[in-house]
Every structure is written in structure tokens, then in C-alpha cells.
Motif scaffolding. Structure first.
Motif, short mmCIF file in Angstrom:
data_model
loop_
_atom_site.label_atom_id
_atom_site.label_comp_id
_atom_site.label_asym_id
_atom_site.label_seq_id
_atom_site.Cartn_x
_atom_site.Cartn_y
_atom_site.Cartn_z
N THR A 17 0.84 -1.20 0.00
CA THR A 17 0.00 0.00 0.00
C THR A 17 0.88 1.26 0.00
O THR A 17 1.88 1.30 0.70
N GLY A 183 -6.08 0.96 -0.42
CA GLY A 183 -5.07 1.19 -1.44
C GLY A 183 -4.57 2.61 -1.45
O GLY A 183 -4.72 3.31 -0.46
N PRO A 184 -4.02 3.05 -2.54
CA PRO A 184 -3.70 2.28 -3.75
C PRO A 184 -2.51 1.34 -3.54
O PRO A 184 -1.70 1.59 -2.65
N LEU A 299 -5.97 9.07 -7.26
CA LEU A 299 -6.18 7.66 -6.90
C LEU A 299 -7.01 7.56 -5.62
O LEU A 299 -7.95 6.76 -5.52
N ARG A 302 -10.51 8.15 -6.13
CA ARG A 302 -11.08 7.17 -7.07
C ARG A 302 -11.43 7.79 -8.41
O ARG A 302 -12.27 7.26 -9.14
N ASN A 305 -8.23 4.78 -11.14
CA ASN A 305 -8.16 3.53 -10.39
C ASN A 305 -6.99 2.64 -10.77
O ASN A 305 -6.52 1.86 -9.97
N ARG A 306 -6.54 2.76 -12.00
CA ARG A 306 -5.40 1.94 -12.41
C ARG A 306 -4.46 2.80 -13.24
O ARG A 306 -4.87 3.35 -14.27
N SER A 337 -2.78 0.27 -8.55
CA SER A 337 -4.20 0.01 -8.69
C SER A 337 -4.92 0.18 -7.36
O SER A 337 -4.34 -0.06 -6.30
N ASN A 338 -6.17 0.60 -7.42
CA ASN A 338 -6.97 0.69 -6.19
C ASN A 338 -7.56 -0.66 -5.81
O ASN A 338 -8.04 -0.83 -4.70
#
Lengths: 340, 161
Positions: A17, A183-184, A299, A302, A305-306, A337-338
Motif C-alpha cells: 500500500t 489502497g492504492p 487515486l 477514485r 483507479n489503475r 491500482s486501487n
């Protein structure tokens, strides 16, 4: 433990993380479009220090402290720090770590250093060698100019392909585990090869580094089976306006379409219409501050997300250029990535 | 990408193609505009120098030889002063060679590293680095004047001037 994918990629197995980030920028960057996303805006090029080098070191130290503070840990909780910068013997990093008192590795990957640092921090955490690690990188326009080019007051003209070294620092705290669960996460690390297509114009770094970025992206896509459209955003470090176009064209010949979701932090840092930066921003601080400022916040919210971030570096020195050597490029990629 | 995954094989052909491609596609300096600007700014500096020349000769009644030296000293002073005030590089951004070639440019090339390297001390910083930009001009300027002087001396002996 990490899994090797293909020739150049590591897939992390533990949840790595990114718990927090911090970014510090100079005055010109504060006037740029990403300004609201940065944590600290310096009021001048010295920031209370009596030299630019000391200022850059302070930027790293303060970015590191702020990132640790935001993560809710203390510096005693951090097992290891990976830090780098552009200056000879990495003095900004070493002198900053002198006061941080955290086990320290100094890195040099030119402007790719932040992504190199995050890659190594993630790998060491995944391998069980650390639980929490810090990656830091910085650059400063004034220290870089005097090391690589001319004195600031020297009356010279820049070419249209020249780039502007960003005064900025970024720090990211990485940890093992997902107790907060949001995350992320760092999912893939693609380590780049040094690629040199013989460009000798040191004022065209974008053109010199684009083949390295292309090589790393092709390796990443081949190793992971992913395609550009699998990402919300693909970012390169500091190819600038010139290198960005070159990279899009190079990947087009390999049938990868980068036109929809690709940008370069050198093209995002400044406003081309209002700020006179020629081909765009460059330096370790460019991708470091943009990632730790803008991308990380996107991120967290949101909105992205990637993301695939490709740090790009030109592994030259004034000595190598004066000896007629071409400019070797390097690019390292991390996929964030989340979702895991 | 040219060369693609054949990095280890002989890809000099691809590299050459890539270099040509970069050469062709990268934006070029606007040469014509740069030359016009250099002409205008360089010319303006020379006009200012001439104005001082006239001032020293006609108003202050200096002889030609002394007036020439006084003009050089004045122009070097102005170049160094404007460098210190951070004005010279701002003009130079537009003027290009127009501000590099005249003697004010020489002053700028000495004053700017002197300012920048002061932080490393007066001996190993400022004075050691002062000629880091202008050094080649001095080396080749002095060398070529010695060579030309020698040729002139030989010419006078042989031909008898």
C-alpha cells in the motif's frame, strides 16, 4: 514473495500500500496548473537556506517528514529509505538522510529515480526485508543548471527542444498490508534496460529518452499481457512535448494506441501558453511531485483507479557529453491500482 | 519501435533512422528571427558604444586611443552591472548572439560564474570558476593575436613595412 513475469516484470504478491505521499514545489511550479495538488509551495529558490543545494536537501527532508507524518507513523517506524537526486554524489539525498536517521540507500537513475525508488521499496517489502519503506526524490532548477549547463545569469538562449528542470520533491511511504483496505497498491514493477539510439543533442532529452520509455512499455505489455486501454492513465516522467509525440509514434508502429489515456508529467507541470518552458518540465522532481501530488490524490479520490507510471531518465553527465558520447535513456514502470 | 526487441543485435541502421527522424521532427530554432534579433540588439549595443565614444572624444576631449579604452571599460561595466541586476540574461533570451558577441557579453560570461560560484568561497569558488565560460575566448583570443603578431613581425622584417 514477488513473482517474476516475463523478462522484466515483477508482480507483487503481498499488498503493497502507498499509505501517504508528500510533495514540495518551487515558485514556477506553484504557478502551473497542478499547483493546488502540491502540499508545500516554496516562496523562493532558497527556502531560508544559504545555498540552492542546501535548499534541495531541505526539500527532500521536509517531504520525507511530511509523508511520514501523514501516514500516521513516526520515522522510527520506517525500516528503510530509498532516495536520489540529480546532483553529483547524490548530495541532496545523503545530506537529507543525515538528519532523518533512517537506514538509507542512495540511488541514481537520473530523472527516473522516484520510480526506481518506489520499485525497490515495493520489492524489498514484498520480499519481507522491510515492513514500511520510504521513497524520496528531488530536483532543483538552480542546482541542476549549474551542474549540467551554465550559470543562471549567463545570457544564453535555449533551443525549442530544451526542457525546464522542475524544482520539486516527492516522498511516498509504502507499507506491507491492507489494514486500512483502501489502497492504492503497487501491483507490478517493470525494470527498464538502458537504451541508447545515439542522440547526442543534450538539449533534446525527450528524443533521447523516448526509445527507453518505448522499450519498457513494450516489455510491460508483453510481460503482463496488458494493453494501454487497461489503464485509466499512463504517465511518463519527463519526455516533454517532443518526446511524448515521439513515444506515441514509436508505439503506434507496434500497434499500441496511446492517444487516449497517455500523458507526460513534463507536459502537465507547466502551462505552455503562459510559462516559458520550451518543451516542458524535467528532473526527478517532475514525476516525483506530480505523482505524490496530483496522481496520488486522484487515486485516493477514485477518479483514477489503475495507473501506469514510467519514470524516464537520461544517464548522461557533462563529462560524457563533452567527450562526444550519446545520451543513454532508462525507464522504469510501476503499475498502481486501487483494487487487488 | 525501431530496433524493438533486437537491442543486442546490430541495429545501427535503426538507430540511424531514428536519429534522422528526431532530426527531422524536432522543432528547430527560428533561425531567421534569431538573426534579425541578434542584428538589432547587437547593433543597438554598438550604437551605445559609439555614443560613449563621441561623448568621451567630443565632450570630454579625450584622444582617440584613450577614448577607445574608456568605451571598452564603460561597456564592460554596464554588462557586468546588468548581469548582477538579473537584467542581462533577460535581454539575452531575445537577443541571442546579439548580446553574446559584443564586449558586454564577455562581461556577462565572467560576471555570471563569479556570482554563481561565490558560495564555494572566494578562492576555490568565485575566482577559480570566474573564467569557466570565458576561458576559451581568452586562450584562443590571446593565442591567435600572438600568432597574428608574429606573422606581422615577420612580414615587416621580410618585406620591410
Amino acid at each position: 514473495m514477488a513473482v517474476r513475469l516475463g523478462n522484466q516484470t515483477i508482480k507483487t504478491e503481498k499488498p503493497i500500500t502507498i499509505s501517504s505521499t508528500a510533495s514540495i514545489v518551487g515558485t514556477k511550479e506553484s504557478e502551473g496548473p497542478l499547483s493546488p495538488y502540491f502540499d508545500v509551495h516554496m516562496e523562493d529558490a532558497e527556502w531560508g537556506e544559504d545555498s540552492w543545494e542546501k535548499c534541495e536537501s531541505k526539500m527532500q527532508r521536509e517531504a520525507a517528514k511530511l509523508a511520514v507524518q501523514k501516514s500516521g507513523y513516526t520515522s522510527d517506524d520506517i525500516d528503510i529509505i530509498f532516495a536520489g537526486d540529480l546532483l553529483n554524489q547524490c548530495i541532496s539525498s545523503g545530506f537529507s538522510a543525515r538528519e532523518l536517521r533512517i537506514p538509507f540507500y542512495g540511488l541514481y537513475g537520473a530523472c527516473s529515480t522516484m520510480i526506481e525508488g518506489i520499485s525497490l521499496a515495493a520489492a524489498i517489502i514484498d520480499g519481507g526485508g522491510a515492513d514500511k519503506a520510504l521513497a524520496v526524490a528531488s530536483s532543483h532548477f538552480c542546482t541542476a543548471e549549474r551542474q549540467y549547463r551554465n550559470p543562471l545569469e549567463y545570457g544564453g538562449q535555449r533551443t525549442p527542444t530544451a526542457q525546464w528542470t522542475v524544482t520539486g520533491a516527492g516522498a511516498a511511504v509504502l507499507k506491507c498490508g491492507m489494514e486500512s483496505g483502501d489502497g492504492p497498491y503497487i501491483t507490478h514493477i517493470t525494470t527498464g534496460k538502458v537504451v541508447d539510439f545515439g542522440i547526442t543533442d543534450t538539449n533534446n532529452m525527450g528524443g533521447a529518452m523516448a526509445p527507453a520509455a518505448c522499450d519498457t512499455l513494450l516489455a510491460h505489455f508483453a510481460d503482463t499481457g496488458r494493453k494501454p486501454e487497461d489503464y485509466d492513465l499512463i504517465l511518463t516522467g519527463d519526455l516533454g512535448k517532443v518526446g511524448r509525440e515521439v513515444l506515441i509514434n514509436l508505439l503506434e508502429t507496434e500497434d499500441y494506441d496511446m492517444r487516449n489515456n497517455y500523458n507526460d508529467t513534463g507536459c502537465m507541470m507547466f502551462d505552455f501558453d503562459k510559462q516559458d518552458v520550451h518543451a516542458g518540465g524535467s528532473g526527478c522532481g517532475c514525476v516525483a511531485a506530480t505523482f505524490c501530488g496530483y496522481v496520488y490524490k486522484m487515486l485516493k479520490e477514485r477518479k483514477l483507479n489503475r495507473v501506469l507510471i514510467v519514470g524516464t531518465g537520461a544517464l548522461l553527465s557533462p563529462t560524457s557529453s563533452f567527450q562526444g558520447e550519446s545520451v543513454p535513456g532508462i525507464a522504469h514502470a510501476i503499475a498502481i491500482s486501487n483494487e487487488l | 519501435m525501431p530496433g524493438g526487441n533486437n537491442q543486442n543485435k546490430d541495429n545501427s541502421g535503426y538507430k540511424k533512422d531514428y536519429q534522422d527522424y528526431i532530426e527531422k521532427t524536432s522543432p528547430k530554432s527560428p533561425l531567421f528571427k534569431d538573426m534579425i534579433m541578434a542584428f538589432l540588439f547587437g547593433g543597438a549595443i554598438c550604437v551605445i558604444g559609439q555614443a560613449f565614444m563621441n561623448l568621451y572624444k567630443d565632450v570630454l576631449n579625450m584622444d582617440a586611443e584613450n577614448a577607445k579604452i574608456a568605451v571598452s571599460v564603460t561597456m564592460v561595466f554596464i554588462g557586468a552591472l546588468l548581469t548582477g541586476l538579473d537584467i542581462y540574461p533577460k535581454i539575452a533570451k531575445y537577443a541571442g548572439a546579439g548580446t553574446i558577441v559584443p564586449i558586454t557579453g564577455f562581461a556577462n560570461s565572467v560576471a555570471s560564474p563569479a556570482m554563481e560560484f561565490k558560495r564555494e568561497g572566494l578562492v576555490l569558488g568565485m575566482s577559480a570558476k570566474m573564467f569557466v565560460v570565458a576561458g576559451p575566448v581568452l586562450v584562443y583570443g590571446i593565442t591567435s593575436s600572438v600568432v597574428v603578431g608574429f606573422i606581422y613581425w615577420l612580414y615587416k622584417i621580410l618585406i620591410g613595412g
